[in-house]
Write a protein that holds these residues in place. Structure first.
Motif, PDB file in Angstrom:
ATOM      1  N   ALA A  84     -83.500 -26.798 -27.414  1.00  0.00           N
ATOM      2  CA  ALA A  84     -82.825 -26.085 -26.320  1.00  0.00           C
ATOM      3  C   ALA A  84     -82.721 -26.951 -25.071  1.00  0.00           C
ATOM      4  O   ALA A  84     -81.717 -26.895 -24.354  1.00  0.00           O
ATOM      5  CB  ALA A  84     -83.569 -24.785 -26.009  1.00  0.00           C
ATOM      6  N   ALA A  85     -83.728 -27.783 -24.823  1.00  0.00           N
ATOM      7  CA  ALA A  85     -83.734 -28.646 -23.635  1.00  0.00           C
ATOM      8  C   ALA A  85     -83.024 -29.977 -23.887  1.00  0.00           C
ATOM      9  O   ALA A  85     -83.007 -30.840 -23.019  1.00  0.00           O
ATOM     10  CB  ALA A  85     -85.176 -28.903 -23.193  1.00  0.00           C
ATOM     11  N   ARG A  86     -82.452 -30.137 -25.081  1.00  0.00           N
ATOM     12  CA  ARG A  86     -81.733 -31.355 -25.462  1.00  0.00           C
ATOM     13  C   ARG A  86     -82.596 -32.617 -25.356  1.00  0.00           C
ATOM     14  O   ARG A  86     -82.156 -33.667 -24.908  1.00  0.00           O
ATOM     15  CB  ARG A  86     -80.460 -31.518 -24.641  1.00  0.00           C
ATOM     16  CG  ARG A  86     -79.493 -30.372 -24.814  1.00  0.00           C
ATOM     17  CD  ARG A  86     -78.192 -30.652 -24.130  1.00  0.00           C
ATOM     18  NE  ARG A  86     -77.314 -29.515 -24.073  1.00  0.00           N
ATOM     19  CZ  ARG A  86     -76.680 -28.961 -25.092  1.00  0.00           C
ATOM     20  NH1 ARG A  86     -76.830 -29.437 -26.288  1.00  0.00           N
ATOM     21  NH2 ARG A  86     -75.882 -27.930 -24.927  1.00  0.00           N
ATOM     22  N   LYS A  87     -83.838 -32.494 -25.772  1.00  0.00           N
ATOM     23  CA  LYS A  87     -84.752 -33.634 -25.788  1.00  0.00           C
ATOM     24  C   LYS A  87     -84.484 -34.482 -27.021  1.00  0.00           C
ATOM     25  O   LYS A  87     -84.015 -33.985 -28.045  1.00  0.00           O
ATOM     26  CB  LYS A  87     -86.215 -33.167 -25.803  1.00  0.00           C
ATOM     27  CG  LYS A  87     -86.627 -32.361 -24.602  1.00  0.00           C
ATOM     28  CD  LYS A  87     -86.668 -33.220 -23.371  1.00  0.00           C
ATOM     29  CE  LYS A  87     -87.137 -32.449 -22.161  1.00  0.00           C
ATOM     30  NZ  LYS A  87     -87.047 -33.242 -20.951  1.00  0.00           N
ATOM     31  N   ASN A  88     -84.778 -35.766 -26.936  1.00  0.00           N
ATOM     32  CA  ASN A  88     -84.694 -36.650 -28.097  1.00  0.00           C
ATOM     33  C   ASN A  88     -85.872 -36.369 -29.012  1.00  0.00           C
ATOM     34  O   ASN A  88     -86.991 -36.145 -28.532  1.00  0.00           O
ATOM     35  CB  ASN A  88     -84.727 -38.120 -27.671  1.00  0.00           C
ATOM     36  CG  ASN A  88     -83.491 -38.517 -26.915  1.00  0.00           C
ATOM     37  OD1 ASN A  88     -82.414 -38.001 -27.156  1.00  0.00           O
ATOM     38  ND2 ASN A  88     -83.642 -39.448 -25.989  1.00  0.00           N
ATOM     39  N   ILE A  89     -85.619 -36.400 -30.305  1.00  0.00           N
ATOM     40  CA  ILE A  89     -86.684 -36.184 -31.289  1.00  0.00           C
ATOM     41  C   ILE A  89     -86.652 -37.354 -32.256  1.00  0.00           C
ATOM     42  O   ILE A  89     -85.624 -37.620 -32.868  1.00  0.00           O
ATOM     43  CB  ILE A  89     -86.488 -34.848 -32.046  1.00  0.00           C
ATOM     44  CG1 ILE A  89     -86.526 -33.675 -31.061  1.00  0.00           C
ATOM     45  CG2 ILE A  89     -87.540 -34.697 -33.138  1.00  0.00           C
ATOM     46  CD1 ILE A  89     -86.195 -32.330 -31.692  1.00  0.00           C
ATOM     47  N   LEU A  90     -87.765 -38.030 -32.394  1.00  0.00           N
ATOM     48  CA  LEU A  90     -87.889 -39.152 -33.314  1.00  0.00           C
ATOM     49  C   LEU A  90     -88.842 -38.732 -34.424  1.00  0.00           C
ATOM     50  O   LEU A  90     -89.967 -38.305 -34.154  1.00  0.00           O
ATOM     51  CB  LEU A  90     -88.436 -40.389 -32.588  1.00  0.00           C
ATOM     52  CG  LEU A  90     -88.715 -41.617 -33.435  1.00  0.00           C
ATOM     53  CD1 LEU A  90     -87.401 -42.158 -34.025  1.00  0.00           C
ATOM     54  CD2 LEU A  90     -89.404 -42.682 -32.611  1.00  0.00           C
ATOM     55  N   THR A  91     -88.382 -38.840 -35.655  1.00  0.00           N
ATOM     56  CA  THR A  91     -89.196 -38.471 -36.807  1.00  0.00           C
ATOM     57  C   THR A  91     -89.522 -39.733 -37.588  1.00  0.00           C
ATOM     58  O   THR A  91     -88.611 -40.435 -38.028  1.00  0.00           O
ATOM     59  CB  THR A  91     -88.431 -37.480 -37.710  1.00  0.00           C
ATOM     60  OG1 THR A  91     -87.996 -36.380 -36.917  1.00  0.00           O
ATOM     61  CG2 THR A  91     -89.315 -36.966 -38.820  1.00  0.00           C
ATOM     62  N   VAL A  92     -90.802 -40.028 -37.750  1.00  0.00           N
ATOM     63  CA  VAL A  92     -91.224 -41.215 -38.492  1.00  0.00           C
ATOM     64  C   VAL A  92     -92.299 -40.811 -39.493  1.00  0.00           C
ATOM     65  O   VAL A  92     -92.986 -39.811 -39.318  1.00  0.00           O
ATOM     66  CB  VAL A  92     -91.774 -42.319 -37.556  1.00  0.00           C
ATOM     67  CG1 VAL A  92     -90.705 -42.844 -36.639  1.00  0.00           C
ATOM     68  CG2 VAL A  92     -92.959 -41.817 -36.748  1.00  0.00           C
ATOM     69  N   GLY A  93     -92.409 -41.601 -40.551  1.00  0.00           N
ATOM     70  CA  GLY A  93     -93.440 -41.336 -41.549  1.00  0.00           C
ATOM     71  C   GLY A  93     -93.199 -42.147 -42.793  1.00  0.00           C
ATOM     72  O   GLY A  93     -92.176 -42.815 -42.945  1.00  0.00           O
ATOM     73  N   ALA A  94     -94.134 -42.054 -43.684  1.00  0.00           N
ATOM     74  CA  ALA A  94     -94.068 -42.807 -44.937  1.00  0.00           C
ATOM     75  C   ALA A  94     -93.005 -42.212 -45.863  1.00  0.00           C
ATOM     76  O   ALA A  94     -92.532 -41.090 -45.665  1.00  0.00           O
ATOM     77  CB  ALA A  94     -95.429 -42.771 -45.624  1.00  0.00           C
ATOM     78  N   THR A  95     -92.651 -42.982 -46.898  1.00  0.00           N
ATOM     79  CA  THR A  95     -91.718 -42.506 -47.908  1.00  0.00           C
ATOM     80  C   THR A  95     -92.250 -41.211 -48.516  1.00  0.00           C
ATOM     81  O   THR A  95     -93.419 -41.120 -48.868  1.00  0.00           O
ATOM     82  CB  THR A  95     -91.548 -43.573 -49.015  1.00  0.00           C
ATOM     83  OG1 THR A  95     -91.074 -44.766 -48.398  1.00  0.00           O
ATOM     84  CG2 THR A  95     -90.587 -43.117 -50.083  1.00  0.00           C
ATOM     85  N   ALA A  97     -92.718 -38.381 -47.034  1.00  0.00           N
ATOM     86  CA  ALA A  97     -93.525 -37.580 -46.106  1.00  0.00           C
ATOM     87  C   ALA A  97     -92.808 -36.319 -45.640  1.00  0.00           C
ATOM     88  O   ALA A  97     -93.428 -35.423 -45.084  1.00  0.00           O
ATOM     89  CB  ALA A  97     -93.944 -38.418 -44.904  1.00  0.00           C
ATOM     90  N   GLY A  98     -91.471 -36.243 -45.831  1.00  0.00           N
ATOM     91  CA  GLY A  98     -90.732 -35.059 -45.423  1.00  0.00           C
ATOM     92  C   GLY A  98     -89.906 -35.237 -44.168  1.00  0.00           C
ATOM     93  O   GLY A  98     -89.525 -34.251 -43.525  1.00  0.00           O
ATOM     94  N   LYS A  99     -89.589 -36.474 -43.803  1.00  0.00           N
ATOM     95  CA  LYS A  99     -88.798 -36.730 -42.592  1.00  0.00           C
ATOM     96  C   LYS A  99     -87.420 -36.081 -42.666  1.00  0.00           C
ATOM     97  O   LYS A  99     -86.994 -35.408 -41.729  1.00  0.00           O
ATOM     98  CB  LYS A  99     -88.628 -38.242 -42.368  1.00  0.00           C
ATOM     99  CG  LYS A  99     -89.926 -39.005 -42.198  1.00  0.00           C
ATOM    100  CD  LYS A  99     -89.697 -40.497 -42.069  1.00  0.00           C
ATOM    101  CE  LYS A  99     -89.099 -41.122 -43.307  1.00  0.00           C
ATOM    102  NZ  LYS A  99     -89.937 -41.167 -44.482  1.00  0.00           N
ATOM    103  N   THR A 100     -86.728 -36.264 -43.780  1.00  0.00           N
ATOM    104  CA  THR A 100     -85.385 -35.695 -43.930  1.00  0.00           C
ATOM    105  C   THR A 100     -85.452 -34.171 -43.974  1.00  0.00           C
ATOM    106  O   THR A 100     -84.615 -33.486 -43.380  1.00  0.00           O
ATOM    107  CB  THR A 100     -84.709 -36.252 -45.196  1.00  0.00           C
ATOM    108  OG1 THR A 100     -84.639 -37.676 -45.074  1.00  0.00           O
ATOM    109  CG2 THR A 100     -83.312 -35.686 -45.377  1.00  0.00           C
TER     110      THR A 100
END
Length: 170
Positions: A84-95, A97-100
């Motif tokens: 809602a606040a239009r913040k950037n979200i970075l998703t990282v993790g191992a193969t 891990a559920g990033k997608t």
């Protein structure tokens, strides 16, 4: 080539054309050249540029920071507030891990919280799903790099840009 970025000869407008295989269906955008150059005085007269203590500016700043505003909330609620606040979200993790899977959940939140947003996704393998109506999925394929897709998507005037897995120098 699936990306074309010419200037239109009659008026100099920029034309962005994207065609399969990097998109599911053809996408076009025309950006007109400005008819008038606005001066800083014009901005001040219109009330767009003001001063620091202008009361209209108080609504544009967080009264308290985002981190303080989400203290003690559940993770899902923090993500909804970030959307809602239009913040950037970075998703990282191992193969695996559920990033997608998480990115798809965030896109679902975008569709619920901001359904009128213009969302452009950029991926080399189409895995993201977005339910907003104004949605374009760009695919880096063949000799079209992820960088070229990101540059092209910026000309489509997106509200949100979601980049899928990044495996190269991008």
């Amino acid at each position: 080539p699936p990306i074309r970025e010419p200037e239109l000869p009659m008026n100099g407008a920029r034309f962005e054309a994207l065609v399969p295989p990097i998109v599911r269906r053809p996408v076009f955008a025309i950006r007109m050249r400005p008819r008038k150059i606005f001066t800083l005085d014009d901005y001040e007269c219109a009330g767009i540029l003001t001063q620091k203590d202008d009361p209209l500016n108080s609504g544009r700043r967080d009264k308290k920071g985002f981190i303080e505003s989400v203290q003690g909330l559940r993770h899902a609620e923090i993500i909804r507030m970030a959307v809602a606040a239009r913040k950037n979200i970075l998703t990282v993790g191992a193969t695996g891990a559920g990033k997608t899977t998480l990115a798809n959940a965030v896109l679902d939140a975008v569709a619920k919280v901001n359904p009128a947003d213009r969302v452009v996704t950029v991926e080399d393998t189409i895995e993201l799903r977005c339910a907003v109506k104004n949605y374009v999925d760009l695919r880096a394929i063949g000799n079209v790099s992820l960088d070229a897709c990101v540059r092209a998507c910026l000309r489509l005037r997106p509200t949100r840009i979601v980049v899928g897995e990044v495996r190269g120098p991008e």
